[in-house]
Motif scaffolding. Structure first.
Motif, PDB file in Angstrom:
ATOM      1  N   ALA A  74       0.829  -1.210   0.000  1.00  0.00           N
ATOM      2  CA  ALA A  74       0.000   0.000   0.000  1.00  0.00           C
ATOM      3  C   ALA A  74       0.862   1.258   0.000  1.00  0.00           C
ATOM      4  O   ALA A  74       0.554   2.229  -0.701  1.00  0.00           O
ATOM      5  N   ALA A  75       1.934   1.231   0.772  1.00  0.00           N
ATOM      6  CA  ALA A  75       2.828   2.398   0.836  1.00  0.00           C
ATOM      7  C   ALA A  75       3.492   2.654  -0.516  1.00  0.00           C
ATOM      8  O   ALA A  75       3.600   3.808  -0.954  1.00  0.00           O
ATOM      9  N   ILE A  76       3.905   1.598  -1.192  1.00  0.00           N
ATOM     10  CA  ILE A  76       4.544   1.755  -2.504  1.00  0.00           C
ATOM     11  C   ILE A  76       3.559   2.359  -3.506  1.00  0.00           C
ATOM     12  O   ILE A  76       3.896   3.280  -4.254  1.00  0.00           O
ATOM     13  N   TYR A  77       2.338   1.857  -3.510  1.00  0.00           N
ATOM     14  CA  TYR A  77       1.328   2.398  -4.426  1.00  0.00           C
ATOM     15  C   TYR A  77       0.998   3.854  -4.092  1.00  0.00           C
ATOM     16  O   TYR A  77       0.863   4.692  -4.995  1.00  0.00           O
ATOM     17  N   ALA A  78       0.868   4.172  -2.808  1.00  0.00           N
ATOM     18  CA  ALA A  78       0.524   5.541  -2.409  1.00  0.00           C
ATOM     19  C   ALA A  78       1.641   6.515  -2.778  1.00  0.00           C
ATOM     20  O   ALA A  78       1.379   7.586  -3.341  1.00  0.00           O
ATOM     21  N   VAL A  79       2.879   6.149  -2.484  1.00  0.00           N
ATOM     22  CA  VAL A  79       4.014   7.028  -2.805  1.00  0.00           C
ATOM     23  C   VAL A  79       4.140   7.195  -4.321  1.00  0.00           C
ATOM     24  O   VAL A  79       4.375   8.304  -4.818  1.00  0.00           O
ATOM     25  N   SER A  80       3.942   6.110  -5.068  1.00  0.00           N
ATOM     26  CA  SER A  80       4.002   6.198  -6.528  1.00  0.00           C
ATOM     27  C   SER A  80       2.926   7.127  -7.062  1.00  0.00           C
ATOM     28  O   SER A  80       3.187   7.951  -7.946  1.00  0.00           O
ATOM     29  N   GLY A  81       1.722   6.999  -6.531  1.00  0.00           N
ATOM     30  CA  GLY A  81       0.619   7.858  -6.980  1.00  0.00           C
ATOM     31  C   GLY A  81       0.869   9.320  -6.678  1.00  0.00           C
ATOM     32  O   GLY A  81       0.584  10.190  -7.502  1.00  0.00           O
ATOM     33  N   ILE A  82       1.418   9.587  -5.498  1.00  0.00           N
ATOM     34  CA  ILE A  82       1.693  10.982  -5.112  1.00  0.00           C
ATOM     35  C   ILE A  82       2.845  11.555  -5.930  1.00  0.00           C
ATOM     36  O   ILE A  82       2.776  12.692  -6.404  1.00  0.00           O
ATOM     37  N   LEU A  83       3.907  10.757  -6.121  1.00  0.00           N
ATOM     38  CA  LEU A  83       5.047  11.232  -6.916  1.00  0.00           C
ATOM     39  C   LEU A  83       4.659  11.486  -8.367  1.00  0.00           C
ATOM     40  O   LEU A  83       5.175  12.405  -9.002  1.00  0.00           O
ATOM     41  N   TYR A  84       3.774  10.679  -8.878  1.00  0.00           N
ATOM     42  CA  TYR A  84       3.387  10.790 -10.285  1.00  0.00           C
ATOM     43  C   TYR A  84       2.603  12.067 -10.568  1.00  0.00           C
ATOM     44  O   TYR A  84       2.579  12.543 -11.709  1.00  0.00           O
ATOM     45  N   VAL A  85       2.010  12.640  -9.548  1.00  0.00           N
ATOM     46  CA  VAL A  85       1.227  13.870  -9.732  1.00  0.00           C
ATOM     47  C   VAL A  85       2.133  15.041 -10.134  1.00  0.00           C
ATOM     48  O   VAL A  85       1.737  15.889 -10.938  1.00  0.00           O
TER      49      VAL A  85
END
Length: 149
Positions: A74-85
């Motif tokens: 979950a942390a990897i997906y959340a950080v990826s989603g935030i960084l991608y913004v």
């Protein structure tokens, strides 16, 4: 002897250049919207992994000997989603400012648009260097640990 190009005080865009920039701004807008949607899906996936799928990942993690597998995923997906913004936002701003610059024929807005495009590629470049470095460290770490076993 100075270069003739550096002596120019202004650079003019002909109709072909304006047409190309107008088309580029449409495509960057399209990719920015896709990027925002992808980022939203990554964050939704992180929420789902952390809530609904957490028990399944915890059982799988215990079987494999990996504690907190659901939380890590979950942390990897959340950080990826935030960084991608971040790069997507720069791309969106480039598209918006380029359309405005071409409509108003404003040089400052055009410069701002290109600054956003520069920021987009700078972020992508630095992020790519970081990811490649992490891959190299992971390979070296795997080789060292593999040779010890």
């Amino acid at each position: 002897m100075p270069n003739p190009i550096t002596q120019l005080e202004q650079l003019t865009l002909n109709s072909n250049s304006k047409s190309f920039l107008r088309e580029i701004s449409k495509w960057t807008f399209f990719f920015a919207i896709l990027g925002f949607l992808s980022s939203a899906f990554l964050i939704i996936a992180a929420i789902l992994i952390a809530t609904m799928y957490a028990p399944m990942f915890e059982v799988l993690g215990q079987q494999q000997g990996i504690p907190f597998l659901g939380f890590v995923g979950a942390a990897i997906y959340a950080v990826s989603g935030i960084l991608y913004v971040v790069p997507v936002w720069y791309l969106f701003q480039f598209s918006r400012k380029m359309k405005l610059a071409l409509a108003t024929k404003n040089d400052d807005t055009l410069a701002d648009a290109f600054m956003m495009l520069k920021s987009h590629f700078k972020f992508i470049g630095v992020f790519t260097i970081i990811v490649i470095s992490l891959y190299v460290l992971l390979i070296v770490f795997s080789l060292v640990v593999g040779s010890l076993i």
